[in-house]
Design an enzyme around this catalytic site. Structure first.
Site, PDB file in Angstrom:
ATOM      1  N   GLU A 132       1.221  -1.731  -0.186  1.00  0.00           N
ATOM      2  CA  GLU A 132       0.203   0.326  -0.328  1.00  0.00           C
ATOM      3  C   GLU A 132       0.952   1.138   0.186  1.00  0.00           C
ATOM      4  O   GLU A 132       0.258   2.171  -0.537  1.00  0.00           O
ATOM      5  CB  GLU A 132      -0.769   0.066   1.445  1.00  0.00           C
ATOM      6  CG  GLU A 132      -1.758   1.182   1.330  1.00  0.00           C
ATOM      7  CD  GLU A 132      -1.823   2.276   2.170  1.00  0.00           C
ATOM      8  OE1 GLU A 132      -1.795   3.771   2.817  1.00  0.00           O
ATOM      9  OE2 GLU A 132      -0.420   2.140   2.698  1.00  0.00           O
TER      10      GLU A 132
ATOM     11  N   SER B 266     -26.339  24.127 -15.383  1.00  0.00           N
ATOM     12  CA  SER B 266     -28.431  23.754 -15.358  1.00  0.00           C
ATOM     13  C   SER B 266     -28.286  22.408 -15.719  1.00  0.00           C
ATOM     14  O   SER B 266     -29.644  21.209 -14.304  1.00  0.00           O
ATOM     15  CB  SER B 266     -29.625  24.604 -16.735  1.00  0.00           C
ATOM     16  OG  SER B 266     -28.450  24.132 -17.887  1.00  0.00           O
TER      17      SER B 266
ATOM     18  N   HIS C 152     -14.571   8.212 -10.353  1.00  0.00           N
ATOM     19  CA  HIS C 152     -15.620   8.967 -10.215  1.00  0.00           C
ATOM     20  C   HIS C 152     -16.273   9.875  -9.872  1.00  0.00           C
ATOM     21  O   HIS C 152     -14.763  11.304 -10.004  1.00  0.00           O
ATOM     22  CB  HIS C 152     -15.779   8.785  -8.132  1.00  0.00           C
ATOM     23  CG  HIS C 152     -16.971   8.463  -7.606  1.00  0.00           C
ATOM     24  ND1 HIS C 152     -18.119   9.437  -7.401  1.00  0.00           N
ATOM     25  CD2 HIS C 152     -17.044   7.100  -6.805  1.00  0.00           C
ATOM     26  CE1 HIS C 152     -18.694   9.807  -6.727  1.00  0.00           C
ATOM     27  NE2 HIS C 152     -18.894   7.999  -6.423  1.00  0.00           N
TER      28      HIS C 152
HETATM   29 ZN   LIG Z   1      -0.928   3.016   5.646  1.00  0.00          ZN
END
Ligand SMILES: [Zn+2]
Ligand SMILES: *[C@@H]1O[C@H](CO)[C@@H](O)[C@H](O)[C@H]1NC(C)=O
Ligand SMILES: *[C@@H]1O[C@H](CO)[C@@H](O)[C@H](O)[C@H]1NC(C)=O
Ligand SMILES: *[C@@H]1O[C@H](CO)[C@@H](O)[C@H](O)[C@H]1NC(C)=O
Ligand SMILES: *[C@@H]1O[C@H](CO)[C@@H](O)[C@H](O)[C@H]1NC(C)=O
Ligand SMILES: *[C@@H]1O[C@H](CO)[C@@H](O)[C@H](O)[C@H]1NC(C)=O
Length: 719
Positions: free
Chosen positions: A417, A605, A665
């Site tokens: 990570e 709009s 997203h």
């Molecule tokens: Zn961490």
């Protein structure tokens, strides 16, 4: 001495930033939740159901301490961490989870040697101390491992010898301010202060403005009250930051894309084709240094270039004894030398599983396991220890009551990570069809504990579950009176649920349209300083300063267990879609204001209408929920649950955001020049922010694309 006082804090600890403990810069343009008027509407002591009480009472500070101790004495640097992965798998399996290792072969870069020398105006040279001292009181700081070296992940190897320029936090605006002041970083080394944007972007910006090397220092000006200058002793003798501490970490260009840089969009199996990485990795060498090492370097710029006061930018001047002049000072130079080794290495996630009775609804809980040092007891061992205790608590509930969850519960212990959300991203890329069809929510733990103040970030439909559940957990040590996690959180955050940007493993899930939460707790201005990404983030620090007695760990675990219990068990998913509409409207108002400030004459709009459509659809779904419950209609409940599970998928834009396909997203993304902090309606907002010559056509195009995503989400909810 513990310096936990309720009084003089606030202003810090806004978002749940997980691997990004950066307070000051977050939430520039994010919406503030209205403070609840009935501040103390929770019951004391909290009232729990039988199952809830069994879960809560299963958390034991003595075993949590053992898990933390174990993780604090393992080499978990990505590529070295298989043993801790196997141990994690075995612990989960002993608690009734099916558990297995999941391997990827990823590109990493390790340090071989690093040095930094300083040359004064008369040509005298001296070594800058870039090593973290071994502390006798804290044995693991002296262990010999690659991970104990001072380096930045993925920074280039090479030599840079040049005069240097101080560049503030190293944002694009900071570098642009230097240009405007006539200070060139072209061919120079950039001396940059930690904080604000993600470090990889500091290096990217330095490179883009022509610097040939970057040196990033910690500044005690970011440490709140607890500093040596204010009379506190430094760790290990006291709670202040050790002057010798560094902050390691990745320099991947995280806001472009996370994951193995050589496999964009697909999993890193051994035989996978490997892509060019130059768009996400810097070409210039970069290292971190301590505040002790930085002070003389700043002092040597005194009187040269423009003074910090004249530069006159927020956070430009820090807490060291210097005027924070830009430099350069003629003849005053740094010589940075780094040698690195590139490697494709196996990294290991652990995946755990228990079956629910509904095979197509799954709750996923993830936490990374890898570290930059032997310890890592805040980041992420606190989360890893809590997760093991969580499996123990669930097992206890199952064996004592015969409880089986309605929904599957999956666990991920992610590797790599720290280098760029690699283990979780590769896993998501491999299983994206499955997770699109099955995942109800992703809950992230990372730094579960680095101090006493709870923090929370999440997508809007989970706010209610997240805040109501905090009212059921007792906060162990915050303040002088009985308090729930909720009131401790409200005190610390002002009732603000953070908007998810990036910096931890929820990112790949969120950008596949999965409802997500990120929970943890951290220190404020008056709490002991946590040595983030330093060799001093250890078991000894945690047991002495961070969480003596491990009760904060237990409370975070209790909170997680109750969240998962309800998500996995409740007849109707505790997902509050009308609140998504409320937040969309607030982001809209922010956007309209920002566009006006920037002189962008956008026609909003279509977006306005889409949000209104979403609001009506969310209300319809809520009405359908009421009908299903009042009729006791199981088929209809299933229909409602499907809508709640799936509606977020509508926000996902095919092709992704401009020039960053990974981020899909349409409602939130990490800011291009923040890396950690979120930007709402990123396509539009950044279309305005980076418009050239008043051409807002990209922003206008994204008004349409964003509106269409919102309409798709609304149509999933519509009855
Ligand atoms: Zn961490
Ligand atoms: C640099 O070295 C010279 C002699 O080698 C010495 O006289 C001078 O004081 C030194 N300057 C500094 C700043 O240390
Ligand atoms: C700094 O900037 C502020 C606002 O932009 C201004 O009011 C102030 O006078 C400036 N200070 C200096 C020293 O230039
Ligand atoms: C979970 O369910 C799957 C498919 O229904 C089955 O193959 C598997 O054995 C089950 N696992 C456990 C631990 O019961
Ligand atoms: C805290 O709550 C307990 C009951 O849970 C009560 O006995 C005690 O008096 C309370 N303490 C304070 C300081 O309010
Ligand atoms: C667990 O909590 C008890 C009660 O506060 C405390 O006395 C004990 O030292 C704690 N144990 C550990 C291992 O932290």
């Amino acid at each position: 001495m513990r310096t936990t006082q309720v009084s003089a804090l606030l202003g810090l600890a806004a978002g749940a930033a997980a691997c990004a403990p950066d307070f000051n810069s977050l939430l520039k343009r994010t919406h503030r939740q209205p403070l609840s008027l009935a501040k103390r509407d929770e019951q004391w002591p909290p009232v729990l159901s039988e199952h809830e009480a069994i879960l809560v009472n299963s958390f034991d500070n003595i075993t949590i301490d053992q898990w933390s101790y174990y993780y604090g004495r393992q080499d978990k640097l990505a590529g070295f961490g298989k043993e801790a992965a196997e141990w994690t798998r075995d612990q989960w399996a002993a608690n009734g989870f099916d558990a297995h290792l999941n391997e990827y072969n990823v590109f990493l870069r390790y340090p071989i040697s690093t040095s930094l020398t300083f040359t004064d105006a008369e040509g005298n040279t001296s070594e800058v101390n870039i090593k973290e001292d071994v502390l006798e009181e804290d044995e693991v700081t002296g262990w010999d491992a690659v991970s104990q070296q001072t380096f930045l992940g993925y920074a280039a190897g090479g030599s840079a010898s040049a005069e240097y320029v101080y560049a503030g936090r190293g944002s694009i605006d900071d570098f642009q301010a230097l240009v405007d002041l006539g200070v060139s970083v072209e061919g120079k080394i950039a001396l940059i202060r930690y904080g604000g944007l993600f470090r990889g972007l500091k290096v990217k910006n330095a490179q883009d403005f022509g610097a040939i090397g970057a040196v990033i220092f910690l500044d005690p000006g970011d440490d709140g009250e607890v500093t040596v200058a204010n009379g506190y002793a430094a760790y290990p003798d006291g709670p202040a930051r050790n002057p010798n501490a560094q902050q390691k970490g990745s320099t991947l260009f995280l806001s472009t894309r996370p994951g193995d840089p050589t496999t964009p969009g697909y999993p890193s199996h051994k035989d996978a084709p490997r892509a060019d990485i130059s768009d996400v990795i810097s070409r210039i060498p970069a290292i971190p240094i301590s505040y002790g090492a930085a002070e003389p370097l700043l002092q040597a710029l005194q009187g040269h270039g423009v003074s910090g006061e004249q530069v006159n930018r927020t956070n430009w001047v820090g807490g060291l004894d210097a005027g924070y002049f830009t430099g350069p000072a003629p003849g005053v130079k740094l010589n940075l030398d780094t040698e690195v080794e590139d490697a494709f290495k196996d990294v290991h996630n652990v995946i755990g599983w228990i079956n629910g009775t509904e095979s197509d609804e799954t709750i996923f809980i993830g936490n990374h396991r890898d570290t930059w040092m032997i310890g890592g007891n805040g980041d992420p061992n606190s989360g890893s220890a809590v997760l093991i205790e969580f499996t123990k608590a669930l097992n206890h509930l199952r064996t004592t009551t015969g409880w089986q969850p309605k929904r599957n519960i999956a666990l991920g212990s992610w590797d790599a990570e720290e280098w760029g959300l690699i283990g979780s991203t590769e896993w998501v890329e491999e299983h994206d069809v499955w997770l699109t069809e099955n995942l109800v929510a992703y809950l992230n733990l990372d730094v579960a504990v680095s101090g006493p103040r709870p923090n929370l970030g999440g997508t809007p439909e989970l706010h209610k579950l997240a805040t109501e559940t905090m009212k059921k957990v007792i906060h162990p040590s915050f303040g002088a009176f009985n308090q729930t996690l909720y009131s401790a959180w409200e005190e610390a955050s002002g009732g603000l649920v953070g908007v998810l940007g990036s910096g931890s493993d929820y990112t790949p899930f969120l950008h596949r349209g999965v409802s997500s939460l990120d929970i943890g707790s951290s220190g404020g201005r008056t709490d002991p300083i946590w040595h983030y990404h330093s060799n001093y983030d250890t078991y000894h620090w945690m047991a002495t300063w961070g969480d003596p007695g491990f009760h904060l760990h237990a409370s975070q675990g209790q909170y997680l267990a109750l969240l998962v219990y309800h998500l996995a068990t409740d007849d109707i998913l505790p997902i509050d879609v009308p609140n998504y509409a409320v937040e969309l409207r607030a982001y809209y108002d922010d956007l309209a204001e920002y566009a006006a400030e920037q002189g962008a004459d956008l026609d909003l709009s279509e977006l306005d209408a889409a949000i209104e459509h979403f609001r009506r659809s969310a209300d319809e779904a809520k009405a359908l929920e009421r009908l299903a419950v009042s009729r006791g209609d199981e088929d209809l409940k299933k229909v409602v649950n499907r809508k709640y599970r799936d509606f977020q998928r509508g926000f996902i834009s095919q092709g992704g955001l401009p020039d960053r396909e990974f981020y899909r997203h349409v409602v939130t993304a990490p800011g291009l020049d923040t890396g950690y902090a979120a930007v709402t309606f990123p396509g539009i907002t950044e279309g305005v922010q980076y418009a050239e010559n008043g051409d807002f056509s990209v922003a206008q195009e994204w008004v349409g694309r964003t509106a269409r995503g919102i309409v798709v989400a609304a149509d999933i909810l519509k009855t």
